[in-house]
Design a protein around this motif. Sequence first.
Motif, PDB file in Angstrom:
ATOM      1  N   ASP A  42       0.794  -1.116   0.096  1.00 38.83           N
ATOM      2  CA  ASP A  42      -0.072  -0.002   0.044  1.00 38.83           C
ATOM      3  C   ASP A  42       0.910   1.265  -0.057  1.00 38.83           C
ATOM      4  OD1 ASP A  42      -1.707   2.104   0.479  1.00 38.83           O
ATOM      5  OD2 ASP A  42      -2.232   1.698   2.433  1.00 38.83           O
ATOM      6  N   ALA A  43       1.060   1.849  -1.093  1.00 41.07           N
ATOM      7  CA  ALA A  43       1.676   2.860  -1.430  1.00 41.07           C
ATOM      8  C   ALA A  43       0.888   4.269  -1.671  1.00 41.07           C
ATOM      9  CB  ALA A  43       2.724   2.847  -2.446  1.00 41.07           C
ATOM     10  N   LEU A  44      -0.472   3.972  -1.331  1.00 43.02           N
ATOM     11  CA  LEU A  44      -1.287   4.920  -1.552  1.00 43.02           C
ATOM     12  C   LEU A  44      -1.921   5.841  -0.481  1.00 43.02           C
ATOM     13  CD1 LEU A  44      -3.110   6.399  -3.730  1.00 43.02           C
ATOM     14  CD2 LEU A  44      -4.815   4.418  -3.334  1.00 43.02           C
ATOM     15  N   SER A  45      -2.231   4.845   0.716  1.00 40.98           N
ATOM     16  CA  SER A  45      -2.927   5.722   1.827  1.00 40.98           C
ATOM     17  C   SER A  45      -1.900   6.661   2.569  1.00 40.98           C
ATOM     18  CB  SER A  45      -3.437   4.538   2.721  1.00 40.98           C
ATOM     19  OG  SER A  45      -2.582   3.727   3.363  1.00 40.98           O
ATOM     20  N   GLY A  46      -0.576   6.308   2.541  1.00 45.36           N
ATOM     21  CA  GLY A  46       0.398   7.124   3.151  1.00 45.36           C
ATOM     22  C   GLY A  46       0.761   8.334   2.314  1.00 45.36           C
ATOM     23  N   LYS A  47       0.169   8.674   1.372  1.00 44.73           N
ATOM     24  CA  LYS A  47       0.439  10.036   0.841  1.00 44.73           C
ATOM     25  C   LYS A  47      -0.624  11.026   1.353  1.00 44.73           C
ATOM     26  CE  LYS A  47       1.219   8.127  -3.800  1.00 44.73           C
ATOM     27  NZ  LYS A  47       0.859   8.190  -5.248  1.00 44.73           N
ATOM     28  N   GLU A  48       0.200  12.161   1.964  1.00 48.76           N
ATOM     29  CA  GLU A  48      -0.434  13.052   2.315  1.00 48.76           C
ATOM     30  C   GLU A  48      -0.552  14.547   1.440  1.00 48.76           C
ATOM     31  OE1 GLU A  48       0.734  13.718   6.989  1.00 48.76           O
ATOM     32  OE2 GLU A  48       2.486  13.851   5.893  1.00 48.76           O
ATOM     33  N   ASN A  49      -1.690  15.196   1.610  1.00 48.47           N
ATOM     34  CA  ASN A  49      -2.012  16.605   0.815  1.00 48.47           C
ATOM     35  C   ASN A  49      -2.176  16.059  -0.609  1.00 48.47           C
ATOM     36  OD1 ASN A  49      -1.713  17.716   3.241  1.00 48.47           O
ATOM     37  ND2 ASN A  49       0.499  17.896   3.115  1.00 48.47           N
ATOM     38  N   ASP A  50      -1.022  15.521  -1.140  1.00 46.41           N
ATOM     39  CA  ASP A  50      -1.166  15.497  -2.830  1.00 46.41           C
ATOM     40  C   ASP A  50      -0.990  13.927  -3.176  1.00 46.41           C
ATOM     41  OD1 ASP A  50      -1.062  15.730  -5.408  1.00 46.41           O
ATOM     42  OD2 ASP A  50       0.517  17.274  -5.320  1.00 46.41           O
ATOM     43  N   LEU A  51      -1.888  13.815  -3.850  1.00 45.84           N
ATOM     44  CA  LEU A  51      -1.794  12.230  -4.682  1.00 45.84           C
ATOM     45  C   LEU A  51      -0.545  12.097  -5.625  1.00 45.84           C
ATOM     46  CD1 LEU A  51      -5.774  11.212  -4.739  1.00 45.84           C
ATOM     47  CD2 LEU A  51      -3.952  10.261  -3.226  1.00 45.84           C
ATOM     48  N   GLY A  52      -0.445  13.362  -6.046  1.00 49.22           N
ATOM     49  CA  GLY A  52       0.864  13.089  -7.213  1.00 49.22           C
ATOM     50  C   GLY A  52       2.260  12.935  -6.644  1.00 49.22           C
ATOM     51  N   LYS A  53       2.125  13.138  -5.142  1.00 47.28           N
ATOM     52  CA  LYS A  53       3.612  13.234  -4.543  1.00 47.28           C
ATOM     53  C   LYS A  53       3.904  11.806  -4.109  1.00 47.28           C
ATOM     54  CE  LYS A  53       3.792  18.062  -3.185  1.00 47.28           C
ATOM     55  NZ  LYS A  53       3.848  19.009  -2.004  1.00 47.28           N
ATOM     56  N   PRO A  54       5.259  11.466  -3.708  1.00 45.78           N
ATOM     57  CA  PRO A  54       5.437  10.121  -2.992  1.00 45.78           C
ATOM     58  C   PRO A  54       5.059   9.959  -1.906  1.00 45.78           C
ATOM     59  CG  PRO A  54       7.460  11.149  -4.179  1.00 45.78           C
ATOM     60  CD  PRO A  54       6.283  12.445  -4.273  1.00 45.78           C
ATOM     61  N   PRO A  55       4.775   8.813  -1.194  1.00 42.73           N
ATOM     62  CA  PRO A  55       3.997   8.549  -0.052  1.00 42.73           C
ATOM     63  C   PRO A  55       5.157   8.804   0.935  1.00 42.73           C
ATOM     64  CG  PRO A  55       4.605   6.538  -1.264  1.00 42.73           C
ATOM     65  CD  PRO A  55       5.066   7.449  -2.302  1.00 42.73           C
ATOM     66  N   ARG A  56       4.580   9.120   2.052  1.00 44.30           N
ATOM     67  CA  ARG A  56       5.512   9.382   3.535  1.00 44.30           C
ATOM     68  C   ARG A  56       5.416   8.010   3.986  1.00 44.30           C
ATOM     69  NH1 ARG A  56       3.545  12.597   8.880  1.00 44.30           N
ATOM     70  NH2 ARG A  56       5.368  11.970  10.108  1.00 44.30           N
ATOM     71  N   VAL A  57       4.735   7.185   4.164  1.00 43.96           N
ATOM     72  CA  VAL A  57       4.783   5.959   4.529  1.00 43.96           C
ATOM     73  C   VAL A  57       4.152   4.697   3.705  1.00 43.96           C
ATOM     74  CG1 VAL A  57       3.911   4.384   6.655  1.00 43.96           C
ATOM     75  CG2 VAL A  57       4.460   6.903   7.058  1.00 43.96           C
ATOM     76  N   ILE A  58       4.621   3.726   3.438  1.00 40.21           N
ATOM     77  CA  ILE A  58       4.182   2.615   2.692  1.00 40.21           C
ATOM     78  C   ILE A  58       4.211   1.371   3.849  1.00 40.21           C
ATOM     79  CG2 ILE A  58       5.342   3.321   0.600  1.00 40.21           C
ATOM     80  CD1 ILE A  58       7.399   1.273   0.806  1.00 40.21           C
ATOM     81  N   ARG A  59       3.121   0.522   3.405  1.00 39.34           N
ATOM     82  CA  ARG A  59       2.796  -0.433   4.418  1.00 39.34           C
ATOM     83  C   ARG A  59       2.883  -1.651   3.294  1.00 39.34           C
ATOM     84  NH1 ARG A  59      -2.048   0.324   7.633  1.00 39.34           N
ATOM     85  NH2 ARG A  59      -0.730   0.726   9.301  1.00 39.34           N
ATOM     86  N   ILE A  60       3.921  -2.806   3.954  1.00 46.13           N
ATOM     87  CA  ILE A  60       4.115  -3.848   2.939  1.00 46.13           C
ATOM     88  C   ILE A  60       3.763  -5.066   3.570  1.00 46.13           C
ATOM     89  CG2 ILE A  60       6.134  -4.922   1.724  1.00 46.13           C
ATOM     90  CD1 ILE A  60       7.567  -2.371   1.879  1.00 46.13           C
ATOM     91  N   ALA A  61       3.253  -6.212   2.640  1.00 52.01           N
ATOM     92  CA  ALA A  61       3.015  -7.383   3.644  1.00 52.01           C
ATOM     93  C   ALA A  61       4.354  -8.229   3.412  1.00 52.01           C
ATOM     94  CB  ALA A  61       2.084  -8.157   2.546  1.00 52.01           C
ATOM     95  N   SER A  62       4.998  -8.079   4.467  1.00 50.10           N
ATOM     96  CA  SER A  62       6.577  -8.648   4.886  1.00 50.10           C
ATOM     97  C   SER A  62       6.246 -10.184   5.195  1.00 50.10           C
ATOM     98  CB  SER A  62       7.245  -7.834   6.070  1.00 50.10           C
ATOM     99  OG  SER A  62       6.498  -7.851   7.018  1.00 50.10           O
ATOM    100  N   LYS A  63       5.294 -10.738   5.619  1.00 50.16           N
ATOM    101  CA  LYS A  63       5.212 -12.098   5.887  1.00 50.16           C
ATOM    102  C   LYS A  63       4.088 -12.745   5.524  1.00 50.16           C
ATOM    103  CE  LYS A  63       6.419 -15.580   9.238  1.00 50.16           C
ATOM    104  NZ  LYS A  63       7.049 -15.833  10.915  1.00 50.16           N
ATOM    105  N   ILE A  64       3.941 -13.664   4.472  1.00 50.38           N
ATOM    106  CA  ILE A  64       2.612 -14.097   4.034  1.00 50.38           C
ATOM    107  C   ILE A  64       3.076 -15.765   4.288  1.00 50.38           C
ATOM    108  CG2 ILE A  64       1.151 -14.730   2.247  1.00 50.38           C
ATOM    109  CD1 ILE A  64       1.828 -12.024   1.096  1.00 50.38           C
ATOM    110  N   THR A  65       1.934 -16.272   4.931  1.00 54.98           N
ATOM    111  CA  THR A  65       2.095 -17.730   5.365  1.00 54.98           C
ATOM    112  C   THR A  65       0.740 -18.409   4.813  1.00 54.98           C
ATOM    113  OG1 THR A  65       3.770 -17.559   7.082  1.00 54.98           O
ATOM    114  CG2 THR A  65       2.720 -19.614   6.685  1.00 54.98           C
ATOM    115  N   ILE A  66       0.589 -19.341   4.044  1.00 55.48           N
ATOM    116  CA  ILE A  66      -0.506 -20.242   3.824  1.00 55.48           C
ATOM    117  C   ILE A  66      -0.246 -21.584   4.439  1.00 55.48           C
ATOM    118  CG2 ILE A  66      -1.729 -21.399   2.069  1.00 55.48           C
ATOM    119  CD1 ILE A  66      -1.064 -19.388   0.174  1.00 55.48           C
TER     120      ILE A  66
END
Length: 921
Positions: A372-396
């Motif tokens: 998720d590199a979208l919800s961490g964008k502040e003020n302007d959607l055209g700017k890079p995100p301030r925070v990103i969230r990554i699924a760092s561990k997936i286990t089935i």
Amino acid sequence: GSSCECEPGYRMVSSNGGFSVTCEKCPENMSGVTQDGWNCITCPRGLTSKGNCKCPNNEILVERSVDGVLLGEALCILCNGSEQSFSASDASGSRCVRCEQTFIQVSKSCDCNSPNILTGGLCFLAREGLPPKGVAVVRFAQLGVTLASAWFLKNLQSSAFACWLYSNLTACQALGNMCVMNMNSLSSSSTDACGLFQYIFVSTARVGVVHSIPYWRHNLPWLYYGDQPGLASQVLEKNHFPTTFTFKGTDKDVKLKFIAASFDAAGNFLKWQNLEGGLLQLCPDTQTKLNAAYVFGTTYQQNCKISVSKILLDFANPVFYDLFLEYNGGNGQQHLWAVPVLNLNLQYNEKFVNQGSNMNNWLLTRRFFLVDALSGKENDLGKPPRVIRIASKITISIRLVSHTQRGTIYPPLITVAYTDVLVQNPETQSVMVSFAVSYEMNQREAQIQTDIALGVLGGLAVLWSLLKTAGWKRRTGSSIIDLQTVFKFLLFYAGDLANVFFIITVGTGIYWLVFFKAQQFVSVLLPLPSQEEDFVTYIACAFSLKALQFLHLLVSQLAIDIFFIDWERPKGKVLKAVEGEGVTKSTAAPVSIWRTYFIANEWNEIQTVRKINPLLQVLAVLFFLEVVGFSNLALMDASSSLSRSSESYVAPWSRILRFGVSAALWIAIAMLQIIFFAVIYERFVEDKISQFVDLCCVSNISVFLLSHNCFGHYIHGRSVHGHADTNMEEMNMNLKREAENLCSQRGLLPNTDGQTFQISISRKMRLNYDWIHETLTRKRGPARLLDSSANTFEQSTRAYNAMNKFLSSFIDHVHKEMDYIVKDKLLLERILGMEFMEPIEKSIFYNDEGHSFTDVLYYGNETTLLIFDILFFSVVDLASQSFVLAAILTYLQQEIFRFIRTTLGQKNLASKTLVDQRFLI
């Protein structure tokens, strides 16, 4: 940051992409730059921050004529919003398009005037019953950051209103996605994305459900399985998955066919996607290895480090997945089974904690994303995100139903753990990600059986150690239970308990090896690495205790009392000059010491002889593991093949299987060696133990050794010919007579062949032995026995002669007060390894046809040595995951302890027998 662009007020002259760009400043009268960046133009309404022309709201910017000719001055044309056209400028401000439908419905125009509500580009009629105003914030709990998301500010309220008022599918999906981006937070006091979703979910109970699933409302995405406590265990364990799997069968039986419905952030359905090909695997790899994740029974593990810059480039827009498992129904039709998600980052929840193994505390969800590199964008959607969230561990997780014989499983579970990354320097920042497919079953029953076996065998080990201690007390001639007795019991118990742990671990390892690898219809699955901890602990305990037993054995063997009784008598007399008197006297001819030296050297050589060849053992085990490929049986997959293709995926190692394979090979090769040496080599080539006994008889030397205070062994080597210090002709003649039975037999008793005995001596005999032995070991010489003026060497020589004379006379029954009897051991005495009769007045010689004197040598303790080698090899392998290193270190420790045993044993032999150490080669 991956390419160059012209600064405001400059136009491009040439551009080949990347950093190859040439710019030119625009003239003062044409200070604006066209949208494409290639031309300068006059802007009557002013400039944007990027140097382009700008127009007021609801007007569009026109830079070229219909045929594409660049205008000298840009135009701002007003869109006609009247009823005939209902047009307004699009988001880019370059075209007039029809107004959004909500504007027309609410205001009959392209304006959304008060009291109507304008949000997210949509117009809503102000009325009661609308969802509450949403909180457009996203919380990143790991960083402790809460920020106002530009995406949420733009779309949260409009998605909620459109979903509520119009049951708009896309708006409902978008709202659900925003809830997922907020980590499925369920707070009763919050009106964030999940709070709005729950508000709509509860308010739309009347519209019905999808596929009879109560948590899946019409027009809404399926996000939760419900918030009733204990619901997770029902979902995961109440119903079995309606098909079975095998390890060896057709493709449909051995593969897990996962399929995902994918959506973009705006709620648009994208497509159905098969997981094969690495859809959820962020780490790059070959197609074959990526697809191996979904072969049933193959434990899959993939780990890698990915740079933040690559993540931002590849996952600029988040994709959301609803996962299903495809299967064939009884009527041949294909069906989908919804796969629940366990989000370990669940936020704002008072009732549920998605941690630990207690399913009753879990809240299962359905939808997840990778990045998720979208919800961490502040003020302007055209700017890079301030925070990103990554699924760092997936286990089935695939769990096998207990007591199944046909490969029945519970519904799969996908567990996702997210990592929040504060973007500062994407080029240098990186994130460790992993993807795994694990297979597990309830190991509770196996653990109970192991505990029962450990308890029963541990109790038997206590009894066996008590018997050993009782036998040791009798052999030491002591009846007092003191601290030494307790310490000895603990040493015995350490060795026996080590055997218990060894039996349990070897049995466990071979059980899993055979039953897991050989099964066709799946009935057992390997323990997970976290479930192997007890097993590894058992191996560590076995090694520690066996090492203690081995050191105890080593110390015991290095402290034995041993003496070589020379039966040879002087032949005639010789004349010897007496110093200081000038006369010669007739004395008995000296007996050669070389036979004693020879026997001492042979004894020194057989101290570390084993029933197997240690080097051959290590090399053979390593050959079968690494060259033949038995090590491949330790992989956590269903294949029982000894070879693997270099292109195929290599599953993680199972520590239980590694121990099972290596221990089974060690035992099998050792048994083959023991059988070969016992049946063939020692019978037809060389038997060093029997040859030593024969050599004693030919050399006319007996061996008297005491392993305990009042117990030991006796090898009767008295020559049947009366003497052995003779020439070659007479020696050959004596051997010929013996071969033709023209002389008496070699046994201690007349007309018997028994030459080896276990001896239990009386206390009086031991006292006399110690009295002479004190001088023999050069500690102190009793004045009654030795001349105080004699030097140490002469005293030792006299003590040696005195010991030789004493022991030979003892064997010849000269001392009636210290006599002995010869008898057979009872069967129970042989089994228990102890003597029932106590030698009070007479010593007891027990007939021994098994050469039990090897108990004080390596040869008689092969089981202890072999188990110690196996455990040492296994401990090194489990620590290093390298059979080669384990083999090298095992051989090194064998050689080190053999050197210690030989060196210190040689010193003890020289000290106890008066054989000069310089003659021990």
